[in-house]
Design a protein around this motif. Sequence first.
Motif, PDB file in Angstrom:
ATOM      1  N   UNK A  98       0.830  -1.202   0.000  1.00 54.76           N
ATOM      2  CA  UNK A  98       0.000   0.000   0.000  1.00 54.76           C
ATOM      3  C   UNK A  98       0.861   1.247   0.000  1.00 54.76           C
ATOM      4  N   UNK A  99       0.250   2.338  -0.405  1.00 53.20           N
ATOM      5  CA  UNK A  99       0.985   3.607  -0.480  1.00 53.20           C
ATOM      6  C   UNK A  99       0.005   4.757  -0.347  1.00 53.20           C
ATOM      7  N   UNK A 101      -0.779   8.297  -1.778  1.00 55.86           N
ATOM      8  CA  UNK A 101      -0.406   9.082  -2.964  1.00 55.86           C
ATOM      9  C   UNK A 101      -1.336  10.280  -3.113  1.00 55.86           C
ATOM     10  N   UNK A 110       5.509  10.765  -4.507  1.00 57.54           N
ATOM     11  CA  UNK A 110       4.204  10.323  -4.050  1.00 57.54           C
ATOM     12  C   UNK A 110       3.075  10.730  -4.993  1.00 57.54           C
ATOM     13  N   UNK A 111       3.435  11.132  -6.191  1.00 57.25           N
ATOM     14  CA  UNK A 111       2.443  11.411  -7.225  1.00 57.25           C
ATOM     15  C   UNK A 111       2.061  10.111  -7.910  1.00 57.25           C
ATOM     16  N   UNK A 112       1.016  10.138  -8.765  1.00 53.65           N
ATOM     17  CA  UNK A 112       0.615   8.904  -9.443  1.00 53.65           C
ATOM     18  C   UNK A 112       1.723   8.390 -10.355  1.00 53.65           C
ATOM     19  N   UNK A 113       1.939   7.084 -10.315  1.00 55.96           N
ATOM     20  CA  UNK A 113       3.009   6.510 -11.123  1.00 55.96           C
ATOM     21  C   UNK A 113       2.497   5.565 -12.197  1.00 55.96           C
ATOM     22  N   UNK A 117      -3.339   4.447 -10.950  1.00 56.37           N
ATOM     23  CA  UNK A 117      -3.212   5.376  -9.806  1.00 56.37           C
ATOM     24  C   UNK A 117      -3.770   6.753 -10.175  1.00 56.37           C
ATOM     25  N   UNK A 184      -2.733  -2.732  -3.080  1.00 56.51           N
ATOM     26  CA  UNK A 184      -2.626  -3.727  -4.164  1.00 56.51           C
ATOM     27  C   UNK A 184      -2.487  -5.126  -3.568  1.00 56.51           C
TER      28      UNK A 184
END
Lengths: 188, 494
Positions: A98-99, A101, A110-113, A117, A184
């Motif tokens: 988990x993260x 973001x 920590x932006x969408x990768x 996301x 995830x």
Amino acid sequence: MKRTSLTIAALAFGIGSAMATSAAAEGISLRKVADMLYQVMSADREVYTRRVVQRLTVDNKVVTASEHFEDDTALPLPAQMFRFGAERVMDETEDFSYALLSLNPINRKNGPGTDLERKGLQFVVDNPGENFYGEEELGGERYFAAVYPDYAVVEACASCHNGHKDSPRRDIEVGDVMGGVVIRIPIK
Amino acid sequence: MSSNVILWVVAATLVGAVYIATAMVVGGDRRMLLIGKTTDAHHQFEMSCETCHAASAFAGAAAAEKALNKTCRKCHEDELKAADDSHPRKKFRNPRMAAYREKLDARLCTSCHLEHRPEITRTNAVTVALDFCVACHSEGDQDVRTARPSHAGLGFETCASAGCHNYHDNRALYEKFLVRHAGEPWLAAAPVHKASARQRAPKPAAPAALGRGDAIAPEAALADPAWLDRWAGSGHAAAGVNCGACHAPKSGKNAAREKTLARWVDAPGTAVCEDCHRPQARTFVLGRHGMRRHPRVAKPRNPLRQLRKLGLSEVVPDEVASWLADAVPPTTMTVAEARIPMRPDAAHRALDCGTCHTPHAVDTARAAVEACASCHDDSHTRAYFDSPHHALWRAELAGKAEPGTGVSCATCHMPGTGRRGRIATNHNQNDTLRPNEKMIRPVCLDCHGLGFSLNALADAALVGRNFTGTPAVRVESIDWATKRAATGKRDTGG
């Protein structure tokens, strides 16, 4: 403080692992497992933010919270606390990850990768109170992914993000969605 | 080709294969298996293959790589934790980092540190190209050249080579730290290395301090006035440690004369030192001087045990098994085995406590300078004796300056470190060595400003002159950090 962080991380990991194991045994859907994991993470995150950071840094002003908390003899930031837990889990298992973001992160990493996301983070902003679910393939493996809204629960969240030199958004108010928790679980 | 020749070739190949397989799995000389020169430091235990190659001889490539990387972590994870590793493995285990892992798999130490590849090995045992940061910091939101205007024209080969960033240890290089230490003078008003000052401050005589007449030892030993004088003037005597504490360790601490003499040992090993000086012994095996005794270095193999594993212990005679035994490596490093310039007349020396600390005199001042220079023979060491640091050291030793103002080799390379309120000399000389910015926080900043320290350490020629002169290099990171902090807003480029 380190001990507290580790205790919370260990607790979250233990509960998470137990959930994943029991899910496999009893046939609970991945969506349900992710929802339960999120409940634990969200509760711990809110408790730390409200009962520790807000109380000690804003209400009582006895200590500060800082990214460099060891050098500054300060509290870890709530986002760091969350990340430490996530990394602690990655030390132990790859059964889930988990993260935290955001579309407007202070720290760019920590932006969408991934496309999911980006889509999920936008969804939780556009649809208050709803979660986003989907699947994606990463590194040759298929994952179930869920994105949950992350709110500014107290004044400390809003004031810190609005005042930080690297924050792309300066108009956050308590109750706003600041980002999302992405969970995830590999589909085996 | 005649059938006889073919038979000979086949037979020779089989014999060779058996010999190699035996050396790999059972025991015996493995030098022929060394596929390339080992990196510095690791060369000390290069014949203890299992230290790194922990997988079974028949494991697949993936399992072998996994096991190999696990051994890296087992030895190095404590120092990485202490360094607040900027790129910890756990960060890259999250599946969302998969795209980055395809470019550079940061979960594996071996992605950047390959062994036995001298042709591509750089300082710090790095085997990736100098511009490795490009893998993750050159595209989209992560493109540092667009995120930071100050970085717009910089090449990725300069990130980790210009004194600005390290891959693992950025404790003295992160932005807020740079801003906090901006504008510091090159030299503090009262430069004192605090840990050294505490270690070298005059100590009140211990109530149990012993004198020449208190020594308990056999007559033969007491007959040598030189030994007796050295001990009587040592820290050991001052702390009430009598001869028997080292020479009759089994008699108990400061035992009675009869018991001491009954259990007397003329030449005790270093175990007696380690028994009392535990923090020093613990850190000694972490550095290059004592690494051979690191607990994780594999011990010589027992061929009988190996044969038993293979079910062959009954088949192979004991005589053959003992012939297969691994050569027992020396437990201490010798000066001749070092890969840096050393004095030829010191080549025979083996490194243990007594190499630097004369057992009876226990002269830590000698151990902090002369002992180093009696083996090391590089430009940095030679230049030390004409350097400002040495002048300060001489002044302190002469009693003309306060404790902690002198700078010895040990001040920088083996600084005292505190634990639970006690200071002990860190005998891991590698702890502050490379990248040399590791030295900034525990050493340099006690006397010098951060800007000066960064510049001095980035100037290789100045390091070679042992800091005699002024830095010819200017690291701009503090300027950039303060400028960014002053704007108080997001640095989005353009």
